[in-house]
Structures are given as C-alpha cells and as structure tokens.
Design a protein around this motif. Structure first.
Motif, PDB file in Angstrom:
ATOM      1  N   GLU A 133       0.844  -1.200   0.000  1.00 34.11           N
ATOM      2  CA  GLU A 133       0.000   0.000   0.000  1.00 34.11           C
ATOM      3  C   GLU A 133       0.880   1.251   0.000  1.00 34.11           C
ATOM      4  O   GLU A 133       0.389   2.356  -0.132  1.00 34.11           O
ATOM      5  CB  GLU A 133      -0.945  -0.028   1.213  1.00 34.11           C
ATOM      6  N   THR A 177      -5.476   0.484  -6.347  1.00 36.62           N
ATOM      7  CA  THR A 177      -4.897  -0.854  -6.169  1.00 36.62           C
ATOM      8  C   THR A 177      -4.313  -1.383  -7.477  1.00 36.62           C
ATOM      9  O   THR A 177      -3.870  -2.530  -7.542  1.00 36.62           O
ATOM     10  CB  THR A 177      -5.971  -1.840  -5.647  1.00 36.62           C
ATOM     11  N   LYS A 199      -5.985  -0.843   0.686  1.00 34.22           N
ATOM     12  CA  LYS A 199      -6.267   0.566   0.980  1.00 34.22           C
ATOM     13  C   LYS A 199      -5.683   1.443  -0.125  1.00 34.22           C
ATOM     14  O   LYS A 199      -4.652   1.132  -0.698  1.00 34.22           O
ATOM     15  CB  LYS A 199      -5.649   0.957   2.313  1.00 34.22           C
ATOM     16  N   SER A 200      -6.382   2.541  -0.384  1.00 33.89           N
ATOM     17  CA  SER A 200      -5.908   3.524  -1.353  1.00 33.89           C
ATOM     18  C   SER A 200      -5.972   4.889  -0.693  1.00 33.89           C
ATOM     19  O   SER A 200      -6.758   5.098   0.229  1.00 33.89           O
ATOM     20  CB  SER A 200      -6.795   3.514  -2.595  1.00 33.89           C
ATOM     21  N   TYR A 201      -5.125   5.800  -1.178  1.00 36.04           N
ATOM     22  CA  TYR A 201      -5.025   7.108  -0.521  1.00 36.04           C
ATOM     23  C   TYR A 201      -5.026   8.224  -1.551  1.00 36.04           C
ATOM     24  O   TYR A 201      -4.315   8.148  -2.557  1.00 36.04           O
ATOM     25  CB  TYR A 201      -3.719   7.186   0.272  1.00 36.04           C
ATOM     26  N   MET A 212      -8.392   8.025   2.949  1.00 33.75           N
ATOM     27  CA  MET A 212      -8.091   6.587   2.888  1.00 33.75           C
ATOM     28  C   MET A 212      -9.382   5.880   2.528  1.00 33.75           C
ATOM     29  O   MET A 212     -10.429   6.181   3.106  1.00 33.75           O
ATOM     30  CB  MET A 212      -7.595   6.085   4.249  1.00 33.75           C
ATOM     31  N   HIS A 214     -10.929   2.004   0.320  1.00 31.73           N
ATOM     32  CA  HIS A 214     -10.518   0.680  -0.154  1.00 31.73           C
ATOM     33  C   HIS A 214     -10.943   0.463  -1.598  1.00 31.73           C
ATOM     34  O   HIS A 214     -11.998   0.922  -2.008  1.00 31.73           O
ATOM     35  CB  HIS A 214     -11.157  -0.419   0.695  1.00 31.73           C
ATOM     36  N   TYR A 341     -15.810   6.071   9.012  1.00 29.51           N
ATOM     37  CA  TYR A 341     -14.542   6.108   9.746  1.00 29.51           C
ATOM     38  C   TYR A 341     -14.558   7.053  10.939  1.00 29.51           C
ATOM     39  O   TYR A 341     -13.525   7.477  11.411  1.00 29.51           O
ATOM     40  CB  TYR A 341     -13.400   6.446   8.770  1.00 29.51           C
TER      41      TYR A 341
END
Ligand code: DAH
Length: 351
Positions: A133, A177, A199-201, A212, A214, A341
């Motif tokens: 990640e 991803t 996870k991706s940001y 953040m 997914h 979150y």
C-alpha cells in the motif's frame, strides 16, 4: 477458696456461652484468665492456705484455667463458622439465573464487505494476493502506462512519501490498487485470476471521498481472454453482490492502462433499470443505472512493462471502491462516506 474457684468456673462457662462475638471472647479471656485476671489474683491467696490444701487447690486452679481456654477455643471456632454460614446465606449466587450479557462487538461494515467480495470471486477461481500500500512510482503509475505528466501524479492528487528516490521513482501511498496488477503480472504465472483488495489514498475529503478508502482490483490474464469474459464477470458480480436480477452495462471511457476502457454501471435495484417508479423519476438513480467504476482490456504497454508478450496473452481488469459498492447496496442508506470512519458505535452497530 475451693468454692470460690468452682464459682469462677461457672461464671466463665456462663459468659463464654453467652458471648456473641470474637471481641467479647477476647474480653472474657482477659477478665478471667489474663495476667491481671480473676484467676491470677485468686492464686495469690494460695499463700494463705495449709500445706496439704495448697497442691489440691493449685491443681484445681490449673484445671479451671485449662477448661476456660478449651471453652474459649471451641466457642471461637463455632462463632467463626457461623459467620461463614451468614455470608453463604446473604451472598448466595443462583447459578441457574440468566446472566448479564457483556457488550459484544462485531466486524466493521468494510471488513464484512471485503470478506463478501473475496468469497464471491473465490467461488469462480480468483485468489487474493497482498500487494504494498506504499509503493514505488513505477508500480503505481509508470508501468501502468501513465506518463510523468499525468494529472494523478500531481502533488494535489497523490500522497508522496518523504523518502529517498530510487530507480523506480518516488515512494507513494498507493492512490489505487492497480499497482497490484504490475506485481501480479511480473510473476509470469498464468492464468492470472487476481482479486486484490487494499487501501488507497488520495488528497480529497467530502461526502463521497475520504483520504483513505478501499479498492478491489480484478485482473484476469491468460491466452484468449476477451471482452465477453469481462461482461460475464460483471453480470456475475452484479447478481451475487447486489442481488438476483441485477445486471451490468458498460460505457466507453478512457483509462491509460486499458484499451478499450469502460465505465461500468449496475442496474438500479429500486426501479429495475427503468429510471421510473410509478411513472416518476427514480429518486435513487434518476436514470436506471448506478455507476460502479472502471474496467477494460489490459493495455499492451502494461503487459510489455511486466515482460508479458501481448501477442500471446490478453486480459481484462477492473478497479472499484469497496466503500462505494457497500453504499450502493439497497437499504444501506449511507449518504456520507465519512461516517464509516468516525468510530461512532451508534452508526456501526446497525450493520
Ligand atoms: N485505477 C482506477 C482508479 O482508481 C480504476 C480502474 C479503472 C482500475 C479501470 C482498473 C481498470 O483496473 O481497468 O480510478
């Protein structure tokens, strides 16, 4: 003096019998048998008795002392045990009574969704590898056919790590991803049937974005994989995840790492893809379809970057948001992604 001693024995007996606490017994012992007690002072009188009487009275006095001590000891014991009886009575526990449940937690909605997606794809032979990640620019962009001037490589879109730059460029917190495609293809093991969830940001936050989130990335590469395979998988996922009767459609789009590229839509569960409910515009989708994300046939340049011959192998890829598909489920009624979150148990408990 003999009578006095006998009287003392009776007094001791009577007092011990009447005593109701260990403290009282203590006082009785001091009063009669202690160093300054009545028996001791009586013994002082032995000096005045005849020589014949002295040993007899002395023995009697000792006997009384011993009797007194024995009485005290057994009374102490019985008082102590009756105290336990009282405790047993007042603190009794009924083990057959229903207990009080401790608070019980459960998995987060995203964990549930990730597990559900995983099992849907595992049923048709996909596997779930784990890829970084935090990765090099080369995996996140370059090998995916995204040139250095691509907008996603802008500081405004991507989090770059404050780390030394290598031959593979800067380190980034993966903005998607899709870097998993590169790692997977570099293994050169076919068929590739990957479902990579991670996870991706990105630098963004509003009702539909969190910094953040997914994504799940599908990749199927083998000899002879074509668009009809992609269409089949899309419909399969629509029916499995959203429910029987839900189908997919594709619209032309553009991504650097696929050619041709598409946007994928899922038919709306409320209006059944018609866009109308009782002749009124469907409030959920407005046009019959809900957008789920991108897909396409893997670009030959991507295969080449991974050392895979595009004349021999072909495949499709797709990349979608986990939060997004969870929010698209009928009845989820989540209109702001950020609430996922915020750790508000009142919200999380519902799922
Ligand atoms: N990586 C893209 C994004 O984050 C999504 C995507 C589009 C992934 C098309 C794919 C694809 O694998 O084929 O916006």
């Amino acid at each position: 003096m003999k009578d006095q001693l006998e009287a003392l024995r009776l007094e001791i007996e009577r007092d011990v019998k009447a005593a109701k606490s260990l403290e009282e017994l203590e006082q009785i012992e001091v009063k009669y048998l202690g160093r300054k007690g009545q028996l001791t002072s009586m013994l002082k009188g032995l000096a005045n008795v005849t020589a014949e009487e002295r040993p007899i009275l002395g023995a009697l006095a000792n006997q009384i002392k011993q009797t007194g001590l024995d009485l005290l000891a057994s009374k102490r014991e019985s008082l102590a045990s009756s105290r336990y009886d009282a405790v047993a009575e007042t603190e009794r526990v009924d083990v057959t009574e229903p207990g009080i449940r401790p608070p019980e937690g459960h998995l987060h909605l995203m964990t549930h969704t990730i597990r559900e997606i995983t099992s849907i794809f595992e049923k048709i032979g996909f596997y779930r590898p784990r890829y970084p990640e935090i990765d090099w620019d080369w995996y996140a962009f370059e090998a995916l056919n995204m040139p250095p001037d691509h907008p996603a490589r802008d500081d405004w879109e991507t989090f770059f790590m404050d780390a030394p730059i290598s031959k593979k460029g800067k380190m980034v917190m993966t903005p998607h991803t899709s870097n998993g495609q590169i790692h997977e293809l570099q293994r050169h093991e076919f068929p590739v049937r990957m479902i990579d969830i991670g996870k991706s940001y990105r630098r963004q936050i509003d009702a539909t974005h969190t910094p953040m989130f997914h994504q799940f990335e599908g990749l199927y590469v083998d000899q002879g994989v074509n668009l009809t395979h992609l269409r089949g998988i899309l419909d399969y996922f629509a029916g499995q995840f959203f429910g029987k009767g839900r189908i997919s459609r594709i619209r032309p789009h553009h991504f650097r790492f696929t050619e041709p590229s598409f946007e994928v839509d899922i038919s709306c569960g409320v209006c059944g893809g018609t866009g109308l409910v009782n002749k009124q515009k469907c409030k959920v989708c407005k046009r019959g379809w809900l957008e789920i994300g991108g897909a396409g046939m893997v670009h030959p340049n991507v295969l080449k970057a991974c050392g895979v011959d595009p004349k021999k192998y072909s495949g499709f890829a797709f990349g979608w948001g986990v939060e997004r598909v969870a929010m698209m489920k009928e009845g989820a009624k989540i209109d702001d992604i950020r609430i996922l979150y915020q750790n508000d148990v009142r919200f999380l408990k519902q799922f």
